[in-house]
Design a protein around this motif. Sequence first.
Motif, mmCIF file in Angstrom:
data_model
loop_
_atom_site.group_PDB
_atom_site.id
_atom_site.type_symbol
_atom_site.label_atom_id
_atom_site.label_comp_id
_atom_site.label_asym_id
_atom_site.label_seq_id
_atom_site.Cartn_x
_atom_site.Cartn_y
_atom_site.Cartn_z
ATOM 1 N N ALA A 97 68.906 24.563 25.545
ATOM 2 C CA ALA A 97 68.318 24.404 26.705
ATOM 3 C C ALA A 97 69.620 25.513 26.875
ATOM 4 C CB ALA A 97 68.945 23.044 27.505
ATOM 5 N N ASP A 98 70.022 26.007 26.176
ATOM 6 C CA ASP A 98 70.675 27.383 27.035
ATOM 7 C C ASP A 98 70.012 28.364 26.051
ATOM 8 O OD1 ASP A 98 72.021 27.530 24.014
ATOM 9 O OD2 ASP A 98 73.997 26.778 24.380
ATOM 10 N N GLY A 99 68.644 28.400 24.604
ATOM 11 C CA GLY A 99 68.545 29.934 24.633
ATOM 12 C C GLY A 99 69.380 29.571 22.864
ATOM 13 N N SER A 100 70.306 28.915 22.500
ATOM 14 C CA SER A 100 70.414 29.465 21.352
ATOM 15 C C SER A 100 69.547 28.508 20.249
ATOM 16 C CB SER A 100 72.103 28.562 21.451
ATOM 17 O OG SER A 100 72.143 27.526 21.376
ATOM 18 N N PRO A 101 69.820 28.819 18.727
ATOM 19 C CA PRO A 101 68.583 28.928 17.747
ATOM 20 C C PRO A 101 69.276 27.628 17.858
ATOM 21 C CG PRO A 101 70.104 30.696 17.800
ATOM 22 C CD PRO A 101 70.747 30.493 18.965
ATOM 23 N N GLY B 227 56.601 27.597 23.548
ATOM 24 C CA GLY B 227 57.646 29.779 23.393
ATOM 25 C C GLY B 227 58.377 29.539 21.985
ATOM 26 N N LEU B 228 58.096 28.675 21.271
ATOM 27 C CA LEU B 228 58.875 28.545 19.156
ATOM 28 C C LEU B 228 58.940 29.470 19.159
ATOM 29 C CD1 LEU B 228 60.483 26.145 18.428
ATOM 30 C CD2 LEU B 228 57.712 25.613 16.930
ATOM 31 N N ALA B 229 59.629 29.799 18.599
ATOM 32 C CA ALA B 229 60.212 31.070 18.075
ATOM 33 C C ALA B 229 61.254 30.965 16.848
ATOM 34 C CB ALA B 229 59.616 32.491 18.925
ATOM 35 N N GLN B 230 61.261 32.217 15.724
ATOM 36 C CA GLN B 230 61.859 31.860 15.225
ATOM 37 C C GLN B 230 63.502 32.912 14.648
ATOM 38 O OE1 GLN B 230 60.704 32.852 10.771
ATOM 39 N NE2 GLN B 230 62.879 34.207 10.207
ATOM 40 N N GLY B 231 64.697 32.431 14.949
ATOM 41 C CA GLY B 231 66.161 32.130 15.994
ATOM 42 C C GLY B 231 66.845 33.166 15.214
ATOM 43 N N GLY B 232 66.150 33.366 13.447
ATOM 44 C CA GLY B 232 67.318 34.382 12.712
ATOM 45 C C GLY B 232 66.754 34.196 11.615
ATOM 46 N N VAL B 233 67.632 34.308 10.731
ATOM 47 C CA VAL B 233 66.995 34.223 8.772
ATOM 48 C C VAL B 233 67.052 33.189 8.648
ATOM 49 C CG1 VAL B 233 67.316 35.758 6.987
ATOM 50 C CG2 VAL B 233 67.492 36.300 9.151
ATOM 51 N N TYR C 249 63.347 24.658 2.419
ATOM 52 C CA TYR C 249 64.773 26.142 2.948
ATOM 53 C C TYR C 249 65.742 25.184 3.551
ATOM 54 C CZ TYR C 249 61.239 29.115 4.418
ATOM 55 O OH TYR C 249 60.047 30.234 4.767
ATOM 56 N N GLU C 250 66.926 25.234 3.210
ATOM 57 C CA GLU C 250 68.240 24.930 4.093
ATOM 58 C C GLU C 250 68.340 25.020 5.172
ATOM 59 O OE1 GLU C 250 71.486 22.676 2.953
ATOM 60 O OE2 GLU C 250 70.508 23.360 1.635
ATOM 61 N N THR C 251 68.244 25.684 5.742
ATOM 62 C CA THR C 251 68.265 26.243 6.932
ATOM 63 C C THR C 251 66.702 27.222 7.431
ATOM 64 O OG1 THR C 251 69.473 27.929 7.181
ATOM 65 C CG2 THR C 251 71.057 26.551 7.050
ATOM 66 N N LEU C 252 66.561 27.250 8.819
ATOM 67 C CA LEU C 252 65.336 27.213 9.862
ATOM 68 C C LEU C 252 65.938 27.458 11.185
ATOM 69 C CD1 LEU C 252 62.781 28.633 9.160
ATOM 70 C CD2 LEU C 252 61.689 26.722 9.099
ATOM 71 N N PRO C 253 66.445 28.461 11.360
ATOM 72 C CA PRO C 253 66.659 28.389 13.139
ATOM 73 C C PRO C 253 65.716 29.120 14.050
ATOM 74 C CG PRO C 253 67.375 30.168 12.257
ATOM 75 C CD PRO C 253 67.339 29.685 10.505
ATOM 76 N N VAL C 254 65.067 28.319 14.807
ATOM 77 C CA VAL C 254 64.079 28.362 16.035
ATOM 78 C C VAL C 254 64.916 28.691 17.582
ATOM 79 C CG1 VAL C 254 62.501 27.303 14.606
ATOM 80 C CG2 VAL C 254 63.623 25.906 16.748
ATOM 81 N N THR C 255 64.138 29.079 17.764
ATOM 82 C CA THR C 255 64.464 29.446 19.987
ATOM 83 C C THR C 255 63.146 28.650 20.133
ATOM 84 O OG1 THR C 255 63.995 31.687 20.042
ATOM 85 C CG2 THR C 255 65.664 31.468 20.033
ATOM 86 N N LEU C 256 63.413 27.867 21.315
ATOM 87 C CA LEU C 256 62.508 27.091 21.481
ATOM 88 C C LEU C 256 61.879 27.541 22.637
ATOM 89 C CD1 LEU C 256 64.474 23.563 21.690
ATOM 90 C CD2 LEU C 256 63.047 24.503 20.071
ATOM 91 N N ARG C 257 62.913 29.044 24.094
ATOM 92 C CA ARG C 257 61.838 30.014 24.614
ATOM 93 C C ARG C 257 62.638 30.969 24.928
ATOM 94 N NH1 ARG C 257 65.726 30.720 28.575
ATOM 95 N NH2 ARG C 257 67.580 28.912 28.536
#
Length: 405
Positions: free
Chosen positions: A132-136, A379-385, A397-405
């Motif tokens: 909710a705060d924009g963090s991955p 607005g789902l997007a990749q949030g990191g490597v 994948y072990e990790t797949l960071p995403v951002t929601l907005r």
Amino acid sequence: MDGAAIIEQLMTTEVRTDPYPLYARAHELGPVASAGDGMFVVSGYAAVNKVLRTPAFGVATADMTAGLAPEFAEHSSLALFGRSILQRNAPDQPRVRSLIASVFTARRVAALRPAVEAAIGRLLDGMAEQGADGSPVDFMDAFAFRLPVGVICELLGVPEQDRYRFRDLASDLTVALEVTQDFDELGAADRAADELSDYFTALIAERLARPQDDLVSDLARIAVEDGGRLSGTELLANLVLLLVAGFETTTNLLGNGLALLFRHPEVAAGLRSGAVTPAGFTDEVLRFDSPVQATARVALGEGLSVEGLPVPAGSGLTLLIGAANHDPARYERPAVFDPSRTDSQPLSFGGGTHFCLGSQLARLEGELAVPALLDRFPGLAQGGVPTRRDRLVLRGYETLPVTLR
């Protein structure tokens, strides 16, 4: 490069990260190639499909493996899989598989649809709160693992409070399935096998005392009523297999699929608009970046051949499922991700007597989850490597960071 070099290259981290250039080189050798020392590497779609569907090409059983590598008997992880249908041939494999299939039915899976939809909604709510705060948000932990583990545990009858302990245990245990396994690196796998065996031993006892409407209760009853059809050791090994197989491949299907959507936003737009069907998308993910990349078979009889190449009895075959799904002789433009394909029949769930019992469940989860994810988060997007697991057989994948907005 020859067949032996292909197998040697499979053991490298570089290839496990991106095996597809090696698969292209394997295709240059033909659909099947000798790798020396009674070994063959099979990369062609038709060839892999034939071997999977021919009973005379069986799996390497525990007895076979122990004869070649005495260390096999020292590892509980290898022994556990060796007692499951994954590493058994006729008559044991079809006998036990038919018993599991008698309770793990298509009707039972279809009846899970409302529960799957409800679970998806809860997990999307959790992702929304976490990001909710924009963090991955790590999609693998927050959704891709939790959905299938919750569903298979619901089917098995594993209490909800126990379910999320299994990710690390399954990750450790499945090292024992890698074609590149090193006996010296199986300590964690053995500990996981022991812990899972202890867990299901206790759950079986509990369900025998107080049966419920779940697979553990049904299979435990079969084992008690007729031990000749299903022994206690077979029951235990196959319950662990059902748990691990029930979410490992689906977790990777979801993660691999979302990563492909980030690389192909036009496909995400097509899913949102209805131009791309969830079934077509799932099939193409299974083909393009299969959660299961390789398996192995052994020639059990004389006079066998693959694509005209004689395969003597006792020969080992490494089947490159990922390569077969990219075979230019089977697929036009195999390196292009195209969910509009109408002729796609990926070999990702295997074939023949070892065809994955949970394929329908995996497809149901994938076809429901991805559209719901895209609808909930425009607005789902990749949030990191992202980080991939250093595996070949089970690719994900072990990790797949995403951002929601």
